[in-house]
Design a protein around this motif. Structure first.
Motif, PDB file in Angstrom:
ATOM      1  N   CYS A 175      55.169   6.476   8.234  1.00 31.44           N
ATOM      2  CA  CYS A 175      56.200   5.694   8.906  1.00 31.44           C
ATOM      3  C   CYS A 175      56.151   4.110   8.873  1.00 31.44           C
ATOM      4  N   LEU A 176      54.861   3.509   8.814  1.00 33.03           N
ATOM      5  CA  LEU A 176      54.601   2.153   8.341  1.00 33.03           C
ATOM      6  C   LEU A 176      55.124   1.415   7.209  1.00 33.03           C
ATOM      7  N   CYS A 177      55.328   2.462   6.176  1.00 32.86           N
ATOM      8  CA  CYS A 177      55.827   1.931   4.654  1.00 32.86           C
ATOM      9  C   CYS A 177      56.980   1.837   4.708  1.00 32.86           C
ATOM     10  N   ALA A 178      57.918   2.144   5.531  1.00 32.02           N
ATOM     11  CA  ALA A 178      59.591   2.123   5.277  1.00 32.02           C
ATOM     12  C   ALA A 178      59.960   0.528   5.141  1.00 32.02           C
ATOM     13  N   HIS A 179      59.431  -0.425   5.886  1.00 36.26           N
ATOM     14  CA  HIS A 179      59.709  -1.939   6.011  1.00 36.26           C
ATOM     15  C   HIS A 179      58.608  -2.582   6.586  1.00 36.26           C
ATOM     16  N   PRO A 180      57.331  -2.691   6.222  1.00 37.91           N
ATOM     17  CA  PRO A 180      56.157  -3.136   6.546  1.00 37.91           C
ATOM     18  C   PRO A 180      56.581  -4.482   6.455  1.00 37.91           C
TER      19      PRO A 180
END
Length: 640
Positions: A175-180
């Motif tokens: 979930c953190l890698c979508a728009h970090p």
């Protein structure tokens, strides 16, 4: 604060927690904010001629109002009722003083532009909403010890450099890698629930190009090779924490990680030295050959303070029961790959296994007891076809494979002996009583399931000192002597019988007063001594003398050894020690009476018996060099 009260936020979000925290600071209440205590300072100025001005009049305050310095003293003094707690942050103190000096600045727009660091710890936050995007200058966000299961990276401020999510309920970093945040330098995800083997795919430079520090400690990650392979792409990574994960329990964990990540400076809060890099040079290229199981060595040392129960038992009779005591230590541990105990363990199977009389009493003791009992048994021999004379309450039943009979043979065990669910009991060798019982036990455990091993280390192991009591009775089988028939006339038999009777009477008279028995009786006695004999053993009785939990969590936190002395208190008494001392004094042959008297003062009124203790050590296997790691690989290949 009036401006904050007007905007509602969903409960459980970061914004609602921030507003609740600001409300508790009381920035709009005395001595902060505006009110009767400082109203004249904020009234519109009146126009007066310059000639009417009096020097110093501008500093005057109206009746019932307080000076700014007096109000600041109320929030600064530790004895004041309006002082903040001692553990308050510097930002909270600054906001309180700002609300006194310039209360009109306390608005939402000020907060959104003021905060560069935001800490919301232990506030039961479960959502990270889009309100965070209003904090335009926010660089540090700490959301530890909350209940966050998922974070939408699109709601994170773009200027963020530090993100800490320790102690939450995250199960994946996807979930953190979508728009970090592109400039993030530190990511703290320790003490969450990351366990999927695919987690390494979300920890690459394509998602975190500027990451310098990464903390994944105390999760459930198990694949060391995949994790290290992904972290190689993080060119700026200098600080890494992986301890507390099952993968850190592997013997080659530190050496393999240090050699694989050449730019790493600190691993698990320990600086990587040049010497350490030299020791593990080339180990990162041997990943496919390195074993994937953890190695632990359990050592049990000396037992002290055990009461000698044999001195409390009554003296056995000629036919028993003869009681033997033995002592040993049990502990719970995970079994091997098949879930069974090794050759060193299996205490339940060991105590059920029948033990020979020679092991319990000794060969010489068993023979002596049998010979001493023959004289008394001869006088009680019954004249029947077959009879059994035994010191036991009942004759030993014949062996039967039925469940009922096997249940009777099962030893009476203390409930504390039962192992914890998912573990296998192990035990040391049985030892006779001594003032200091040396167990000299060492066992190596190889565990392939690293996740299961972590759970076991968190729970700890139960160590128990056991006493086994085995009672043995003498059992002798005898049959009446049957005289074989002789073919002869009846008259001849009668005459011969009378002659034999007279001859026996004459022999008794001739042997009367002599020490030896007549030849006929000596011969009959010799026949009786040849009667079959055996020792009847009752099921052993088990008793736990002391039991306690040994914490193994330090092995997860980076410690290599857990060494402890389990103390179970005092079970001896001065009376039992006095009896033991008296018994030992009689056994010692040739001891002088002076020496016996000199040892007596230990039983004075202030005498304290020794506490029941046992030495236990659990060591986690770790390789210290690449040569040691390759040697372990060769030994494993040779064993297979």
């Amino acid at each position: 604060m009036a401006a904050s009260a007007g905007s509602e936020s969903a409960p459980g979000t970061v914004s609602s927690a921030v507003k609740e925290h600001l409300r508790q600071l009381c920035l709009c209440e005395f001595p902060c904010g505006t009110g009767s205590w400082n109203r004249s300072r904020f009234l519109p100025p009146t126009r007066r001629a310059w000639k009417k001005l009096v020097p110093g009049e501008e500093a005057a305050v109206g009746p019932g109002e307080e000076l700014v310095e007096a109000l600041l003293d109320l929030v600064r003094s530790p004895q004041s009722l309006w002082a903040l707690p001692e553990d308050s942050s510097a930002e909270d103190r600054f906001l309180r003083e700002l609300a006194i000096q310039s209360p009109l600045m306390i608005r939402d727009t000020f907060f959104y532009s003021y905060f560069r660091s935001l800490r919301v710890v232990g506030k039961q936050v479960s959502q990270v909403g889009g309100d965070l995007l209003k904090f335009l200058k926010l660089e540090e966000l700490v959301l530890s010890a909350n209940r966050i299961k998922e974070v939408d990276a699109a709601n994170l401020p773009p200027m963020l450099k530090v993100l800490e999510l320790y102690g939450n309920e995250l199960s994946s970093t996807e979930c953190l890698c979508a728009h970090p945040p592109p400039g993030l330098q530190h990511l703290g995800l320790g003490q969450n629930q990351l366990r999927s083997p695919s987690e390494s795919r979300y920890l690459t430079a394509s998602h975190w190009p500027n990451l310098v520090s990464l903390d994944l400690g105390f999760n459930d990650l198990t694949d060391l090779r995949a994790m290290v392979a992904a972290l190689r792409s993080l060119g700026r990574l200098r600080l890494l924490v992986l301890q507390g994960n099952p993968l850190a329990l592997l013997p080659h964990y530190r050496g393999f990680t240090v050699d694989s990540l050449a730019r790493l400076c600190v691993l698990d809060d320990v600086t990587v030295s040049p010497h350490e890099r030299h020791q593990f040079r080339g180990l990162g290229q041997q990943g496919d050959l390195l074993p994937q199981d953890a190695q632990l060595v359990v050592t049990v040392g000396n037992i002290r303070g055990v009461v000698d129960s044999s001195v409390l038992d009554p003296e056995p009779g000629p036919k028993g029961p003869f009681v033997a005591y033995s002592y040993y230590v049990t502990y719970d541990f995970l079994g091997g790959e098949d879930g069974e105990a090794s050759e060193h363990g299996g205490v339940l199977a060991e105590v059920v296994k029948p033990r020979s009389s020679a092991q319990l009493l000794g060969e010489e003791l068993a023979e002596d007891l049998a010979e001493e009992s023959l004289a008394s048994v001869e006088t009680t021999e019954q004249k029947s076809e077959s009879s059994v004379v035994s010191g036991c309450s009942a004759a030993r039943p014949p062996f039967s494979a039925s469940g009922e009979e096997l249940g009777k043979l099962r030893p009476r065990m203390d409930p504390r002996l039962c192992p914890s669910p998912g573990t296998v009991p192990f035990s040391t060798d049985h030892k006779p009583w001594a003032n200091v019982i040396a167990c000299n036990y060492e066992a190596q455990h190889s565990i392939r399931d690293l996740g299961l091993l972590k759970g076991f280390l968190l729970a700890g192991t139960t160590v128990t000192i056991m006493e086994e009591k085995a009672a043995t009775c003498l059992q002798i089988l005898s049959w009446p002597v049957v005289t074989p028939p002789v073919d002869s006339p009846q008259g001849a038999k009668k005459g011969k019988g009378e002659d034999d009777k007279k001859k026996k009477e004459k022999d008794r008279k001739d042997w009367k007063g002599k020490a030896e028995e007549p030849p006929q009786e000596r011969k009959a006695s010799h026949k009786k001594r040849e009667a079959p004999k055996e020792l009847c053993q009752d099921p052993p009785t088990l008793q736990a003398l002391g039991s306690g939990l040994v914490a193994l969590e330090p092995l997860l936190a980076g410690e290599a050894v857990v060494s402890t002395v389990c103390n179970f208190g005092v079970i001896r008494t001065p009376e039992s020690d006095r009896l033991t001392f008296a018994r030992d004094s009689k056994i010692k042959k040739g001891a002088k009476k002076e020496k016996t008297k000199s040892a007596a003062p230990i039983f004075e009124s202030d005498y304290q018996p020794e506490q029941l203790t046992v030495e236990v050590e659990i060591q986690l296997g770790q390789v210290r060099s690449v040569e040691e790691a390759l040697r372990a690989v060769a030994n494993q290949a040779r064993a297979e």
